[in-house]
Scaffold this motif. Structure first.
Motif, mmCIF file in Angstrom:
data_model
loop_
_atom_site.group_PDB
_atom_site.id
_atom_site.type_symbol
_atom_site.label_atom_id
_atom_site.label_comp_id
_atom_site.label_asym_id
_atom_site.label_seq_id
_atom_site.Cartn_x
_atom_site.Cartn_y
_atom_site.Cartn_z
ATOM 1 N N THR A 9 0.816 -1.208 0.000
ATOM 2 C CA THR A 9 0.000 0.000 0.000
ATOM 3 C C THR A 9 0.849 1.258 0.000
ATOM 4 O O THR A 9 0.398 2.314 -0.457
ATOM 5 N N LYS A 10 2.070 1.155 0.498
ATOM 6 C CA LYS A 10 2.926 2.326 0.613
ATOM 7 C C LYS A 10 3.108 3.076 -0.710
ATOM 8 O O LYS A 10 2.963 4.306 -0.744
ATOM 9 N N PRO A 11 3.419 2.403 -1.830
ATOM 10 C CA PRO A 11 3.550 3.137 -3.101
ATOM 11 C C PRO A 11 2.248 3.830 -3.513
ATOM 12 O O PRO A 11 2.282 4.936 -4.059
ATOM 13 N N ALA A 12 1.108 3.174 -3.255
ATOM 14 C CA ALA A 12 -0.182 3.775 -3.614
ATOM 15 C C ALA A 12 -0.426 5.037 -2.798
ATOM 16 O O ALA A 12 -0.908 6.055 -3.330
ATOM 17 N N ILE A 13 -0.117 4.979 -1.486
ATOM 18 C CA ILE A 13 -0.286 6.153 -0.634
ATOM 19 C C ILE A 13 0.614 7.293 -1.098
ATOM 20 O O ILE A 13 0.186 8.448 -1.192
ATOM 21 N N PHE A 14 1.860 6.951 -1.396
ATOM 22 C CA PHE A 14 2.814 7.962 -1.852
ATOM 23 C C PHE A 14 2.338 8.606 -3.152
ATOM 24 O O PHE A 14 2.413 9.830 -3.322
ATOM 25 N N CYS A 15 1.845 7.786 -4.062
ATOM 26 C CA CYS A 15 1.355 8.290 -5.347
ATOM 27 C C CYS A 15 0.146 9.209 -5.150
ATOM 28 O O CYS A 15 0.069 10.289 -5.746
ATOM 29 N N LEU A 16 -0.799 8.781 -4.305
ATOM 30 C CA LEU A 16 -1.986 9.583 -4.041
ATOM 31 C C LEU A 16 -1.624 10.913 -3.386
ATOM 32 O O LEU A 16 -2.191 11.960 -3.723
ATOM 33 N N LYS A 17 -0.700 10.874 -2.436
ATOM 34 C CA LYS A 17 -0.296 12.104 -1.772
ATOM 35 C C LYS A 17 0.356 13.065 -2.753
ATOM 36 O O LYS A 17 0.094 14.275 -2.727
ATOM 37 N N THR A 18 1.213 12.526 -3.637
ATOM 38 C CA THR A 18 1.882 13.372 -4.624
ATOM 39 C C THR A 18 0.875 14.020 -5.568
ATOM 40 O O THR A 18 0.937 15.220 -5.835
ATOM 41 N N LEU A 19 -0.065 13.214 -6.060
ATOM 42 C CA LEU A 19 -1.071 13.734 -6.980
ATOM 43 C C LEU A 19 -1.971 14.768 -6.296
ATOM 44 O O LEU A 19 -2.301 15.807 -6.888
ATOM 45 N N LEU A 20 -2.362 14.492 -5.048
ATOM 46 C CA LEU A 20 -3.238 15.411 -4.344
ATOM 47 C C LEU A 20 -2.520 16.716 -3.998
ATOM 48 O O LEU A 20 -3.122 17.794 -4.045
ATOM 49 N N LEU A 21 -1.241 16.623 -3.653
ATOM 50 C CA LEU A 21 -0.469 17.840 -3.393
ATOM 51 C C LEU A 21 -0.353 18.687 -4.658
ATOM 52 O O LEU A 21 -0.503 19.909 -4.619
ATOM 53 N N TYR A 23 -2.407 18.610 -7.229
ATOM 54 C CA TYR A 23 -3.737 19.141 -7.516
ATOM 55 C C TYR A 23 -4.055 20.318 -6.606
ATOM 56 O O TYR A 23 -4.598 21.330 -7.062
ATOM 57 N N SER A 24 -3.739 20.207 -5.317
ATOM 58 C CA SER A 24 -4.027 21.284 -4.370
ATOM 59 C C SER A 24 -3.274 22.557 -4.725
ATOM 60 O O SER A 24 -3.790 23.671 -4.551
ATOM 61 N N PHE A 25 -2.057 22.385 -5.234
ATOM 62 C CA PHE A 25 -1.287 23.557 -5.657
ATOM 63 C C PHE A 25 -1.961 24.242 -6.837
ATOM 64 O O PHE A 25 -2.105 25.475 -6.856
ATOM 65 N N ILE A 26 -2.386 23.459 -7.832
ATOM 66 C CA ILE A 26 -3.091 24.026 -8.985
ATOM 67 C C ILE A 26 -4.384 24.687 -8.531
ATOM 68 O O ILE A 26 -4.761 25.766 -9.007
ATOM 69 N N PHE A 27 -5.077 24.035 -7.601
ATOM 70 C CA PHE A 27 -6.328 24.576 -7.053
ATOM 71 C C PHE A 27 -6.065 25.914 -6.378
ATOM 72 O O PHE A 27 -6.829 26.872 -6.526
ATOM 73 N N GLY A 77 -5.820 21.999 1.900
ATOM 74 C CA GLY A 77 -5.676 20.719 1.212
ATOM 75 C C GLY A 77 -4.248 20.208 1.254
ATOM 76 O O GLY A 77 -4.013 19.011 1.463
ATOM 77 N N CYS A 78 -3.296 21.117 1.070
ATOM 78 C CA CYS A 78 -1.883 20.719 1.156
ATOM 79 C C CYS A 78 -1.542 20.248 2.568
ATOM 80 O O CYS A 78 -0.858 19.229 2.757
ATOM 81 N N PHE A 79 -2.033 20.987 3.562
ATOM 82 C CA PHE A 79 -1.777 20.633 4.955
ATOM 83 C C PHE A 79 -2.419 19.288 5.298
ATOM 84 O O PHE A 79 -1.801 18.428 5.939
ATOM 85 N N ALA A 80 -3.667 19.091 4.860
ATOM 86 C CA ALA A 80 -4.377 17.846 5.146
ATOM 87 C C ALA A 80 -3.685 16.658 4.492
ATOM 88 O O ALA A 80 -3.609 15.565 5.073
ATOM 89 N N ILE A 230 -11.808 15.230 -9.795
ATOM 90 C CA ILE A 230 -10.513 14.563 -9.626
ATOM 91 C C ILE A 230 -9.997 14.784 -8.213
ATOM 92 O O ILE A 230 -9.534 13.846 -7.542
ATOM 93 N N GLY A 231 -10.073 16.043 -7.754
ATOM 94 C CA GLY A 231 -9.611 16.338 -6.397
ATOM 95 C C GLY A 231 -10.413 15.597 -5.349
ATOM 96 O O GLY A 231 -9.845 15.064 -4.384
#
Length: 250
Positions: A9-21, A23-27, A77-80, A230-231
């Motif tokens: 699960t670790k790679p999936a979590i890392f990938c999700l966190k990277t994508l969400l970070l 996305y949050s920056f673009i947001f 969102g970045c903090f969360a 997506i977010g």
């Protein structure tokens, strides 16, 4: 059995966190843009809004307020995402869903009521031309529109012939193709003035702009709105992975 599952699960979590970070920056950037546009609209386009409505428009405040809220929640969102708290991620997803609904409603309303907007502009602009005095805010806005769009009057320059200003000042100098070539006497003579002023009416240009750009504006609005999906998906997925204890956040 839990250790291998956590390792998987670790790679999936890392990938999700990277994508969400990301996305949050673009947001967050879109929030800054909306805030800037709202302030620009208020301070730079405020006088022109008097040509659309007799009462002050609340749209700049709504745009700036939405932008400010997006800036704050983009940071949240970045903090969360970094903290990995499920309740924070769920709250972030709820806010994104509210933004999504608001943008969709706003986009649909603007598209549906575009004809009413044109009608309101026609009425208000015609009234501004008829009551033009060259000094008040609406009159200055009319001058600004005519200079920038290279147009004259509502449908054409003959709109000025029935205005209260024409007997005193003639057709305004803002209609002149070349300002130095327009004298006060010429502007009071409709025949002479017609040779020195813009022939196209302002209403036609504004309506043409609205019609030609409505599709682009609607597309951008709905594109931004559906990006919230997506977010929301990323935030919900990350919250799910964390809340099921498949991976222990460091």
């Amino acid at each position: 059995m839990m250790a291998p599952r956590r390792m998987e699960t670790k790679p999936a979590i890392f990938c999700l966190k990277t994508l969400l970070l990301f996305y949050s920056f673009i947001f967050w950037v879109t929030g800054v843009i909306l805030l800037a546009v709202g302030l620009w609209w208020k301070f730079m386009l405020g006088p022109y809004m008097l040509l659309i409505s007799n009462s002050p428009s609340q749209a700049p405040y709504a745009l700036a307020g939405t932008g400010a809220a997006i800036v704050l929640f983009g940071l949240f969102g970045c903090f969360a995402t970094c903290r990995g708290r499920p309740w924070m991620l769920k709250l972030y997803a709820v806010f994104l869903s509210l933004v999504f609904v608001t943008e969709v409603i706003g986009g649909i309303s603007g598209f549906i009521f575009r004809h009413e907007i044109k009608g309101t502009f026609l009425t208000s602009y015609n009234e501004a031309v008829m009551r033009y005095d060259g000094q008040d805010d609406r009159s200055l806005a009319v001058d600004g529109v005519q200079r920038r769009l290279h147009c004259c009057g509502v449908y054409n320059y003959t709109s000025w012939l029935s205005s209260v200003y024409f007997p005193v000042g003639g057709i305004p100098a803002s209609c002149c193709v070349t300002f130095a070539d327009c004298s006060g006497a010429d502007m009071k003579n409709a025949t002479l003035a017609a040779r020195k002023i813009y022939r196209q009416g302002c209403y036609e240009l504004v309506v043409s702009f609205i019609d030609s750009n409505m599709g682009i504006i609607a597309g951008v609005t709905f594109g931004i709105a559906f990006s919230q999906v997506i977010g929301m998906s990323l935030a919900c997925c990350l919250s799910h992975f964390i809340s099921t204890n498949q991976y222990e956040m460091v």
